[in-house]
Design a protein around this motif. Structure first.
Motif, short mmCIF file in Angstrom:
data_model
loop_
_atom_site.label_atom_id
_atom_site.label_comp_id
_atom_site.label_asym_id
_atom_site.label_seq_id
_atom_site.Cartn_x
_atom_site.Cartn_y
_atom_site.Cartn_z
N PRO A 105 0.84 -1.21 0.00
CA PRO A 105 0.00 0.00 0.00
C PRO A 105 0.87 1.26 0.00
CG PRO A 105 -0.73 -1.56 1.68
CD PRO A 105 0.59 -2.06 1.18
N LEU A 106 0.43 2.28 -0.72
CA LEU A 106 1.19 3.54 -0.75
C LEU A 106 1.32 4.14 0.65
CD1 LEU A 106 -0.13 5.39 -3.95
CD2 LEU A 106 2.11 4.34 -3.62
N THR A 107 0.33 3.91 1.49
CA THR A 107 0.36 4.49 2.85
C THR A 107 1.54 3.96 3.67
OG1 THR A 107 -1.21 2.77 3.50
CG2 THR A 107 -2.11 4.94 2.99
N THR A 108 2.11 2.84 3.26
CA THR A 108 3.28 2.30 3.97
C THR A 108 4.39 3.34 4.05
OG1 THR A 108 2.75 0.10 3.11
CG2 THR A 108 4.96 0.42 4.02
N PHE A 109 4.51 4.14 2.98
CA PHE A 109 5.61 5.11 2.93
C PHE A 109 5.38 6.29 3.88
CE2 PHE A 109 5.69 2.84 -1.10
CZ PHE A 109 7.01 2.46 -1.15
N LEU A 110 4.15 6.42 4.38
CA LEU A 110 3.89 7.48 5.36
C LEU A 110 4.14 6.99 6.78
CD1 LEU A 110 0.57 8.92 3.86
CD2 LEU A 110 2.92 9.72 3.49
N ASN A 111 4.27 5.68 6.93
CA ASN A 111 4.40 5.10 8.27
C ASN A 111 5.75 4.46 8.55
OD1 ASN A 111 1.61 5.69 8.79
ND2 ASN A 111 1.03 3.91 7.58
N GLU A 112 6.58 4.28 7.51
CA GLU A 112 7.88 3.64 7.70
C GLU A 112 8.95 4.49 7.01
OE1 GLU A 112 7.97 -0.51 6.75
OE2 GLU A 112 10.14 -0.67 7.00
N ALA A 113 9.67 5.27 7.79
CA ALA A 113 10.70 6.15 7.23
C ALA A 113 11.95 5.34 6.88
CB ALA A 113 11.05 7.24 8.23
N LEU A 114 12.54 5.66 5.73
CA LEU A 114 13.77 4.97 5.32
C LEU A 114 14.97 5.42 6.15
CD1 LEU A 114 13.42 4.96 1.41
CD2 LEU A 114 12.51 3.35 3.10
N VAL A 115 14.95 6.68 6.55
CA VAL A 115 15.97 7.21 7.46
C VAL A 115 15.21 7.80 8.64
CG1 VAL A 115 17.94 8.76 7.70
CG2 VAL A 115 17.39 7.81 5.44
N PRO A 116 15.58 7.46 9.88
CA PRO A 116 14.77 7.89 11.03
C PRO A 116 14.52 9.39 11.08
CG PRO A 116 16.39 6.26 11.71
CD PRO A 116 16.70 6.59 10.28
N TYR A 117 13.29 9.74 11.42
CA TYR A 117 12.84 11.13 11.50
C TYR A 117 13.75 11.94 12.43
CZ TYR A 117 9.46 14.97 12.30
OH TYR A 117 8.84 16.20 12.40
N GLU A 118 14.13 11.32 13.54
CA GLU A 118 14.91 12.05 14.55
C GLU A 118 16.34 12.33 14.09
OE1 GLU A 118 13.41 9.16 14.93
OE2 GLU A 118 11.61 9.74 16.04
N GLN A 119 16.81 11.57 13.08
CA GLN A 119 18.22 11.66 12.70
C GLN A 119 18.46 12.44 11.41
OE1 GLN A 119 19.84 7.68 12.45
NE2 GLN A 119 18.94 7.06 14.41
N ASP A 120 17.42 12.81 10.68
CA ASP A 120 17.65 13.31 9.33
C ASP A 120 16.66 14.42 8.99
OD1 ASP A 120 19.12 12.41 6.60
OD2 ASP A 120 17.06 13.06 6.19
N GLU A 121 17.16 15.62 8.67
CA GLU A 121 16.26 16.74 8.39
C GLU A 121 15.56 16.59 7.04
OE1 GLU A 121 18.18 20.49 8.37
OE2 GLU A 121 19.48 20.05 6.66
N VAL A 122 16.13 15.80 6.12
CA VAL A 122 15.43 15.56 4.85
C VAL A 122 14.18 14.72 5.10
CG1 VAL A 122 15.60 14.58 2.54
CG2 VAL A 122 17.55 15.82 3.51
N THR A 123 14.30 13.70 5.95
CA THR A 123 13.12 12.91 6.32
C THR A 123 12.06 13.80 6.97
OG1 THR A 123 14.44 10.91 6.67
CG2 THR A 123 12.28 10.99 7.74
N ARG A 124 12.50 14.67 7.85
CA ARG A 124 11.53 15.57 8.51
C ARG A 124 10.86 16.48 7.49
NH1 ARG A 124 15.71 15.42 12.38
NH2 ARG A 124 16.62 17.45 11.84
N LEU A 125 11.62 16.97 6.53
CA LEU A 125 11.04 17.81 5.47
C LEU A 125 9.98 17.03 4.69
CD1 LEU A 125 11.12 20.38 3.61
CD2 LEU A 125 12.87 19.17 2.28
#
Length: 461
Positions: A55-75
């Motif tokens: 499901p496409l929604t998987t990409f909203l729930n599983e970050a490839l690089v942790p949110y806490e460690q990467d500002e690109v993920t946070r963006l």
């Protein structure tokens, strides 16, 4: 979370989403070097089958690089538009591919979806596509930007005139600029890769470029591709900066290796916009990207190079650029081994960038130690032309004398414009006709020795 798929009696297990994406990627040497590529063609197909069911929604729930460690993920997560995503929220990656190829996916529909797409979704669907799929969908995308002319209109193809010189000699650079203008090149930008990154050199080159542009009233923009910090210092010294350039990548670590972060990119955007030099628009950023930079910087976090590259487009998108350029074959055979891999990567980058709403151009190029030649350049140029690419490079003889690599020439741009009935940006097109360089059907006209571009001082007094 692990993912799996069974082919005959063999079940393939993929430990997490990063691994699944990497194993589903078409073969390339950089992923083998990183140790993330599929071990066999069958494993690659199994990964693609598992990815198609995701499901496409998987990409909203599983970050490839942790949110806490990467500002690109946070963006990526913080800027996601749930409303724009709603029409396709119920789809799997395979369903999304079918939708993109359907008549339902029009230019307007795709533009409305853009804020709801994450780079990981776009990278995933590209891995399920053949080359013709990548071309067919990209051709439906239209991304229009503006500064002194209008870039990206349907039926148009722009070029970056790249007049590099190994010692930044002003006369040599000026000669290359005139050469390119005579062939109708330079509507995307007249952009120099300087041999050095000194502020005073940058100011000197910017002043020379602006002098030529003003002398002939050329409706285009100029750029010296210095580091962003150098450009900001040049602005502080009063230099005539049209566009701010910067190489970017898909993780915080890659960008740190380039000496930038999101805050610095914002500072460069605001400093350049403060000059208000655009006459038709204020898209002032020019970004370069390319597969393999994350691995080269040891900042790929286990991602394949194409997925990491697509995350760089999320960075670019946040700064409303005039131009984004994937330098597809410049990184060498360690990352893209031969013409086949370069062609595939070029089509992927163009597709992913356009789908995310970026004005994608391409430096269709190779280094001399890659298993590629000018026929591969011709093939990719023709494919990208049919896919609606925004701009390509114009380099004297297709051979860059400063960076020492092979790209596309002024003549290549004439070939693809003629073949596909494409014209330069409209304002530049009118200027070419006014200067007697093109006729009203876009054909190159002969130029006499007394032409304005060939007589009198080019810059200064």
């Amino acid at each position: 979370m692990p993912y799996r798929h069974t082919v005959r009696q063999t079940t393939y297990l993929f430990d997490d989403l990063r691994t699944l994406l990497a194993r589903a990627t078409p073969l390339r040497s950089g992923d083998e070097l990183a140790g993330v590529a599929a071990q066999s063609a069958e494993e690659r197909v199994a990964a693609q089958m598992a990815l198609a069911e995701l499901p496409l929604t998987t990409f909203l729930n599983e970050a490839l690089v942790p949110y806490e460690q990467d500002e690109v993920t946070r963006l990526i997560i913080d800027s996601h538009d749930a409303g724009a995503f709603a029409p396709i929220r119920h789809l799997t990656v395979g369903d999304f591919r079918n939708f993109l190829l359907s008549h339902q996916a029009t230019t307007q529909t795709l533009q409305q979806l853009q804020p709801g797409l994450t780079p990981e979704m776009v990278a995933a669907v590209s891995k399920l596509m053949r080359n013709q799929d990548l071309i067919a969908v990209a051709a439906k995308c239209e991304v229009i930007t503006a500064f002194r002319n209008t870039i990206g209109l349907r039926g148009r193809l722009s070029t970056r005139l790249q007049p590099n010189h190994p010692t930044d000699d002003l006369r040599g650079i000026a000669a290359s600029i005139v050469d390119g203008l005579l062939y109708g090149s330079g509507d995307a930008v007249i952009g120099i890769n300087p041999a050095t990154d000194h502020v005073q050199t940058t100011v000197r080159l910017l002043t020379m470029l602006d002098s030529i542009r003003e002398r002939f009233a050329i409706p285009t923009q100029t750029c010296v591709l210095s580091h962003l910090t150098t450009t900001i210092q040049a602005i502080e010294q009063g230099a005539p900066v049209d566009l701010a350039f910067q190489s970017i990548g898909g993780t915080e670590g890659v960008n740190a290796s380039f000496g930038v972060n999101l805050a610095l990119l914002r500072e460069g955007l605001e400093a350049t916009r403060s000059l208000k030099r655009g006459t038709l628009g204020q898209n002032v950023m020019y970004f370069e990207t390319g597969q393999g930079s994350a691995l080269s910087a040891n900042a790929h976090h286990g991602m394949d190079q194409q997925t990491a590259e697509t995350r760089a487009y999320a960075v670019a998108r946040a700064f409303e650029p005039l131009l984004v350029n994937s330098v597809v074959g410049f990184i060498g055979p360690e990352y893209l081994f031969d013409g086949r891999q370069i062609i595939r990567a070029g089509l992927e980058d163009h597709f992913c960038g356009k789908l995310l709403g970026l004005p994608m151009g391409m430096d269709i190029c190779y280094t001399n130690h890659a298993e590629a030649d000018q026929n591969d350049i011709d093939t990719l140029l023709t494919l990208l032309g049919t896919a609606g690419i925004t701009f390509i490079m114009g380099i004297p003889g297709a051979d860059d004398v400063m960076l020492h690599y092979q790209s596309t020439s002024f003549h290549d741009a004439l070939y693809i414009r003629n073949l596909l009935n494409l014209r330069p940006a409209p304002e530049f097109d009118n200027w070419l006709q006014t200067m007697g360089l093109f006729d009203d059907s876009g054909r190159l006209l002969p130029v006499s020795a007394g032409h304005r571009l060939l007589t009198g001082p080019l810059f200064g007094t």
